[in-house]
Design a protein around this motif. Structure first.
Motif, short mmCIF file in Angstrom:
data_model
loop_
_atom_site.label_atom_id
_atom_site.label_comp_id
_atom_site.label_asym_id
_atom_site.label_seq_id
_atom_site.Cartn_x
_atom_site.Cartn_y
_atom_site.Cartn_z
N ALA A 62 -6.98 0.19 -2.74
CA ALA A 62 -6.69 -0.73 -3.84
C ALA A 62 -5.41 -0.32 -4.56
O ALA A 62 -4.55 -1.17 -4.85
CB ALA A 62 -7.88 -0.78 -4.81
N ALA A 63 -5.27 0.97 -4.82
CA ALA A 63 -4.07 1.45 -5.50
C ALA A 63 -2.83 1.29 -4.61
O ALA A 63 -1.78 0.85 -5.09
CB ALA A 63 -4.25 2.91 -5.91
N TYR B 238 -2.23 -0.84 -2.21
CA TYR B 238 -1.86 -2.23 -1.91
C TYR B 238 -1.85 -3.13 -3.15
O TYR B 238 -1.69 -4.34 -3.04
CB TYR B 238 -2.80 -2.81 -0.84
CG TYR B 238 -2.55 -2.21 0.52
CD1 TYR B 238 -1.57 -2.72 1.36
CD2 TYR B 238 -3.27 -1.10 0.96
CE1 TYR B 238 -1.33 -2.17 2.60
CE2 TYR B 238 -3.03 -0.53 2.20
CZ TYR B 238 -2.06 -1.07 3.01
OH TYR B 238 -1.81 -0.52 4.25
N HIS B 239 -2.06 -2.53 -4.31
CA HIS B 239 -2.05 -3.28 -5.57
C HIS B 239 -3.07 -4.42 -5.55
O HIS B 239 -2.77 -5.56 -5.93
CB HIS B 239 -0.66 -3.82 -5.89
CG HIS B 239 0.40 -2.76 -5.87
ND1 HIS B 239 0.52 -1.81 -6.86
CD2 HIS B 239 1.35 -2.45 -4.95
CE1 HIS B 239 1.52 -0.99 -6.57
NE2 HIS B 239 2.03 -1.35 -5.41
N LEU B 240 -4.26 -4.10 -5.07
CA LEU B 240 -5.36 -5.06 -5.01
C LEU B 240 -6.56 -4.47 -5.76
O LEU B 240 -6.62 -3.27 -6.01
CB LEU B 240 -5.77 -5.33 -3.55
CG LEU B 240 -4.73 -5.99 -2.66
CD1 LEU B 240 -5.19 -5.97 -1.21
CD2 LEU B 240 -4.47 -7.42 -3.11
N SER B 241 -7.51 -5.32 -6.09
CA SER B 241 -8.74 -4.83 -6.70
C SER B 241 -9.63 -4.23 -5.62
O SER B 241 -9.49 -4.55 -4.43
CB SER B 241 -9.47 -5.98 -7.41
OG SER B 241 -9.97 -6.90 -6.45
#
Length: 88
Positions: free
Chosen positions: A70-71, A73-76
């Motif tokens: 998540a961190a 790839y800037h995703l939740s």
């Protein structure tokens, strides 16, 4: 979706007929059945996302934690879960 001027692509007779229904307004003409394109097909966005998701799944299988993905790839975390647990 590109816009074209009616005068550039339609015969004058057809423009006159269309003006009887809509005069000076925008009209959307859908693609012929069977020639539709899915989202991102023309721009390449679908291919890019598919490649990213494949990479995410491979990293998850190799031991990356969902929070790390998540961190990175800037995703939740929820989005990462949808990607890694999706059945193909």
């Amino acid at each position: 979706m590109s816009h074209k001027r009616a005068k550039d692509v339609l015969p004058d007779e057809l423009i006159t007929i269309i003006q009887g229904y809509v005069d000076g307004e925008y009209v959307y003409i859908p693609r012929k059945s069977g020639s539709e394109r899915s989202w991102g097909e023309q721009s390449g966005a679908r291919k890019t996302l598919d490649e990213r998701n494949k990479e995410i799944r491979e990293r998850f299988k190799s031991g990356w934690r969902k929070e790390q993905l998540a961190a990175a790839y800037h995703l939740s975390v929820k989005s990462i879960e949808r990607i890694v647990y999706k059945r193909e």
